[in-house]
Design a protein around this motif. Structure first.
Motif, PDB file in Angstrom:
ATOM      1  N   GLY A 103       0.737  -1.343   0.207  1.00 44.10           N
ATOM      2  CA  GLY A 103       0.046  -0.053  -0.148  1.00 44.10           C
ATOM      3  C   GLY A 103       0.974   1.205   0.012  1.00 44.10           C
ATOM      4  O   GLY A 103       0.549   2.318  -0.612  1.00 44.10           O
ATOM      5  N   ALA A 104       2.013   1.086   0.708  1.00 39.08           N
ATOM      6  CA  ALA A 104       2.899   2.437   0.723  1.00 39.08           C
ATOM      7  C   ALA A 104       3.429   2.588  -0.538  1.00 39.08           C
ATOM      8  O   ALA A 104       3.859   3.674  -0.872  1.00 39.08           O
ATOM      9  N   ALA A 105       3.853   1.542  -1.201  1.00 37.98           N
ATOM     10  CA  ALA A 105       4.274   1.677  -2.459  1.00 37.98           C
ATOM     11  C   ALA A 105       3.392   2.406  -3.594  1.00 37.98           C
ATOM     12  O   ALA A 105       3.691   2.871  -4.326  1.00 37.98           O
ATOM     13  N   LEU A 106       2.245   1.583  -3.495  1.00 38.59           N
ATOM     14  CA  LEU A 106       1.125   2.266  -4.420  1.00 38.59           C
ATOM     15  C   LEU A 106       0.879   3.926  -4.126  1.00 38.59           C
ATOM     16  O   LEU A 106       0.832   4.529  -5.010  1.00 38.59           O
ATOM     17  N   PHE A 107       0.876   4.338  -2.807  1.00 35.52           N
ATOM     18  CA  PHE A 107       1.027   5.712  -2.510  1.00 35.52           C
ATOM     19  C   PHE A 107       2.114   6.577  -2.824  1.00 35.52           C
ATOM     20  O   PHE A 107       2.221   7.517  -3.398  1.00 35.52           O
ATOM     21  N   THR A 108       3.170   5.820  -2.712  1.00 34.75           N
ATOM     22  CA  THR A 108       4.395   6.446  -3.266  1.00 34.75           C
ATOM     23  C   THR A 108       4.417   6.750  -4.940  1.00 34.75           C
ATOM     24  O   THR A 108       4.924   7.620  -5.216  1.00 34.75           O
ATOM     25  N   GLY A 109       3.964   5.626  -5.421  1.00 39.18           N
ATOM     26  CA  GLY A 109       3.650   5.897  -6.911  1.00 39.18           C
ATOM     27  C   GLY A 109       2.662   7.035  -7.471  1.00 39.18           C
ATOM     28  O   GLY A 109       3.147   7.676  -8.558  1.00 39.18           O
ATOM     29  N   ALA A 110       1.989   7.156  -6.742  1.00 40.99           N
ATOM     30  CA  ALA A 110       0.818   8.179  -6.875  1.00 40.99           C
ATOM     31  C   ALA A 110       1.524   9.683  -6.478  1.00 40.99           C
ATOM     32  O   ALA A 110       1.214  10.514  -7.556  1.00 40.99           O
ATOM     33  N   ALA A 124       5.137   7.318 -14.218  1.00 41.42           N
ATOM     34  CA  ALA A 124       3.866   6.405 -14.403  1.00 41.42           C
ATOM     35  C   ALA A 124       4.264   5.174 -13.625  1.00 41.42           C
ATOM     36  O   ALA A 124       4.734   4.274 -14.407  1.00 41.42           O
ATOM     37  N   PRO A 125       3.658   4.790 -12.460  1.00 40.91           N
ATOM     38  CA  PRO A 125       4.002   3.453 -12.130  1.00 40.91           C
ATOM     39  C   PRO A 125       3.389   1.932 -12.366  1.00 40.91           C
ATOM     40  O   PRO A 125       2.226   2.053 -12.476  1.00 40.91           O
ATOM     41  N   SER A 126       4.139   1.274 -13.279  1.00 44.82           N
ATOM     42  CA  SER A 126       3.472   0.110 -13.542  1.00 44.82           C
ATOM     43  C   SER A 126       3.615  -1.026 -12.564  1.00 44.82           C
ATOM     44  O   SER A 126       4.253  -0.719 -11.412  1.00 44.82           O
ATOM     45  N   PRO A 127       3.061  -2.105 -12.556  1.00 45.16           N
ATOM     46  CA  PRO A 127       3.065  -3.046 -11.705  1.00 45.16           C
ATOM     47  C   PRO A 127       4.749  -3.565 -11.315  1.00 45.16           C
ATOM     48  O   PRO A 127       4.922  -3.580 -10.253  1.00 45.16           O
ATOM     49  N   GLY A 128       5.435  -3.497 -12.157  1.00 50.10           N
ATOM     50  CA  GLY A 128       6.966  -3.806 -12.073  1.00 50.10           C
ATOM     51  C   GLY A 128       7.398  -3.006 -11.321  1.00 50.10           C
ATOM     52  O   GLY A 128       8.242  -3.108 -10.165  1.00 50.10           O
ATOM     53  N   TRP A 129       7.221  -1.571 -11.544  1.00 48.84           N
ATOM     54  CA  TRP A 129       8.123  -0.414 -10.799  1.00 48.84           C
ATOM     55  C   TRP A 129       7.466  -0.323  -9.365  1.00 48.84           C
ATOM     56  O   TRP A 129       8.029  -0.083  -8.397  1.00 48.84           O
ATOM     57  N   THR A 130       6.144  -0.568  -9.179  1.00 49.07           N
ATOM     58  CA  THR A 130       5.598  -0.538  -8.010  1.00 49.07           C
ATOM     59  C   THR A 130       6.185  -1.678  -7.086  1.00 49.07           C
ATOM     60  O   THR A 130       6.327  -1.446  -5.708  1.00 49.07           O
ATOM     61  N   PHE A 131       6.407  -2.852  -7.914  1.00 47.26           N
ATOM     62  CA  PHE A 131       7.009  -4.022  -7.064  1.00 47.26           C
ATOM     63  C   PHE A 131       8.296  -3.608  -6.531  1.00 47.26           C
ATOM     64  O   PHE A 131       8.840  -3.993  -5.168  1.00 47.26           O
TER      65      PHE A 131
END
Length: 509
Positions: A136-143, A152-159
């Motif tokens: 969740g922190a990774a998703l918010f960091t991507g936003a 633009a955070p892809s699933p790979g970059w979010t991981f």
């Protein structure tokens, strides 16, 4: 508001024994550093609950499953029942202040199998929580990076971001419990001041606010189900998902001064402070909604971020989003501390494959170093499905709530069943113990059923609630390993029969 328990024992406050001696009486040789105070113990559970993580991450879920009315009134009602669960659990924690926490309580009150299954539910719930919080922190960091830099955070970059966060939390936890305690103490004020800033800014800056009628009575149903009572019940999960992880105070009890009292108080304080602050946060966000459907379908993928953008503009939203991300990082760090202590304790009783390694403690920091690494590595593996399917990842992280929530009720139920065989510690509910205990057990049974119900209609492969499957996998794994490890697994006999554990205190770094 008073932070004392509702009542003490009939004889008044019980004089405190030396906590190290108490641990020996429970069967364990002290090997962890007792460097955490009462505030630090409260802070770790408050940080794990993390209203700035749970409320913000799940706000979009609440918008479509009952809307404002269910989010606000549901939070108030769920918080009251969770407080009952916390008080009942605190009473058992006071009697058995060990790192094993829930499973040790269940073992002492119900026997080896009760302890075994409680331990596996609790452990897999804690590991799933690390995965859920840090992802969740990774998703918010991507936003945040998207707003600030156009990334633009892809699933790979979010991981990749997620793995970096896991590594950060592992390293911070290797420095010892004193640093963890300091960070959690900072986390308390970060959360409280952060909520005050967010609510204050949202109250002052926007030209338009929703009416009290909208905030407290508007019902929204985008779930596909027609029955409003069913939708409202599903909507309660926003609050119940957030009110999770307060057993962290119990898991850190072997590193807490005067743990028989302060660990119990830490659980209860963390719940009621989160209850009040979380209600203020949800109300502040809901009053500030400018475009309900626009927030739900935000290009950021994070509805609260869109609410902040609409109300404050991109710059203001970016600043407040940073507040939330830091809070989530505090939350994940606290969860790693709690999970690693559970790994250490379960391994100390030979319940895990490779227990001899995972129970080792650093002679320099008195921290269970291998347990910390195992916790973050398993959390990373649990999040791997996010690379391919958000649905599959949701099924994995369902292990968190479907595992840990029933585990709260098991020692409470066993305490009620034991009746006079249960010897309370210095923090006790007195004559309120039985009614509050039964309320807690019934509530946990109710929400466990809610966790397993389908949340959207029609039910498809993508929309199915996989919590039942997650629960079944946990129980199958626990049962399979029971037949392998039952000969070696055991908690020590209480009262003066502590085992020699020289191998535990071997330094490894």
């Amino acid at each position: 508001m008073s932070t004392s328990p509702p009542t003490w024992s009939k004889a008044g406050p019980i004089p405190q024994k030396d906590e190290e001696q108490r641990l020996r009486e429970l069967g364990y040789q002290p090997v962890l550093a007792r460097r955490m105070g009462g505030f630090g113990n409260f802070a770790i559970s408050f940080s794990v609950i993390s209203i700035l993580s749970g409320c913000m991450t799940l706000y979009g879920f609440g918008m479509g499953n009952g809307g404002p009315a269910v989010m606000l009134w549901g939070w108030a009602g769920v918080g009251l029942f969770v407080l009952c669960v916390g008080m009942a659990l605190a009473e058992v924690t006071s009697a058995y202040p060990t790192s094993g926490a829930l499973y040790y309580m269940a073992d002492r009150l119900g026997g080896r199998k009760w302890g075994w299954y409680t331990g596996w539910l609790n452990l897999l719930g804690l590991l799933g929580a690390i995965a859920g919080i840090d992802y969740g922190a990774a998703l918010f960091t991507g936003a945040f990076l998207n707003l600030q830099f156009g990334f633009a955070p892809s699933p790979g970059w979010t991981f990749v971001i997620f793995l970096c966060i896991l590594l950060l939390h592992a390293v911070l936890n290797l420095f010892g419990v004193r640093l963890v305690s300091v960070l959690n103490s900072i986390s308390v004020w970060w959360h409280l001041v952060g909520v005050a800033i967010i609510v204050g800014v949202l109250a002052i800056v926007p030209d338009h606010h929703q009416s009290p009628s909208f905030v407290f009575t508007e019902f929204v149903n985008d779930s596909g189900w027609q029955n409003p009572l069913y939708v409202a019940a599903i909507g309660l999960l926003l609050a119940q998902y957030t009110f999770c992880g307060y057993d962290a105070s119990a898991h850190l009890s072997e590193e807490t001064s005067n743990a028989s009292v302060t660990a119990a108080r830490g659980i209860v304080r963390a719940i009621w402070v989160s209850w009040i602050a979380g209600f203020a946060l949800l109300a502040g966000l809901t009053f500030a909604i400018q475009d309900y459907e626009g927030a739900q379908n935000s290009a950021t993928g994070v509805p609260p971020a869109q609410i902040l953008i609409d109300a404050l503009g991109t710059s203001g939203a970016t600043a407040l989003l940073l507040l939330v991300i830091v809070a989530q990082l505090f939350c994940g760090n606290a969860e790693v501390a709690a999970a690693s202590r559970m790994v250490f304790a379960f391994s100390r009783d030979n319940a895990l494959p490779g227990s001899a390694l995972w129970r080792r403690v650093s002679s320099r920091t008195q921290t269970p170093v291998p347990a910390v690494w195992l916790s973050v590595i398993v959390a990373g593996v649990l999040a791997l499905p996010s690379l391919y399917s958000t649905t599959a990842y949701g099924a994995v992280t369902a292990i968190n709530v479907i595992g840990i929530t029933p585990a709260y009720a098991i020692p409470i139920y066993l305490k009620l069943r034991a009746k006079d065989r249960f010897e309370p510690g210095p923090w006790t509910l007195g004559r309120w113990s039985k009614p509050i205990g039964w309320i807690a057990v019934v509530w946990v049974a109710f929400v466990t059923v809610l966790f397993c119900l389908p949340q959207s209609n029609p039910v498809t492969v993508d929309s199915m609630n996989y919590a039942v499957i997650a629960l079944a996998v946990v129980l199958i794994l626990a049962t399979a390993w029971w037949y392998i490890a039952r000969g070696s697994y055991s908690t020590p006999q209480a009262y003066g029969n502590a085992r020699e554990q020289s191998e535990i205190s071997e330094g490894i770094v």
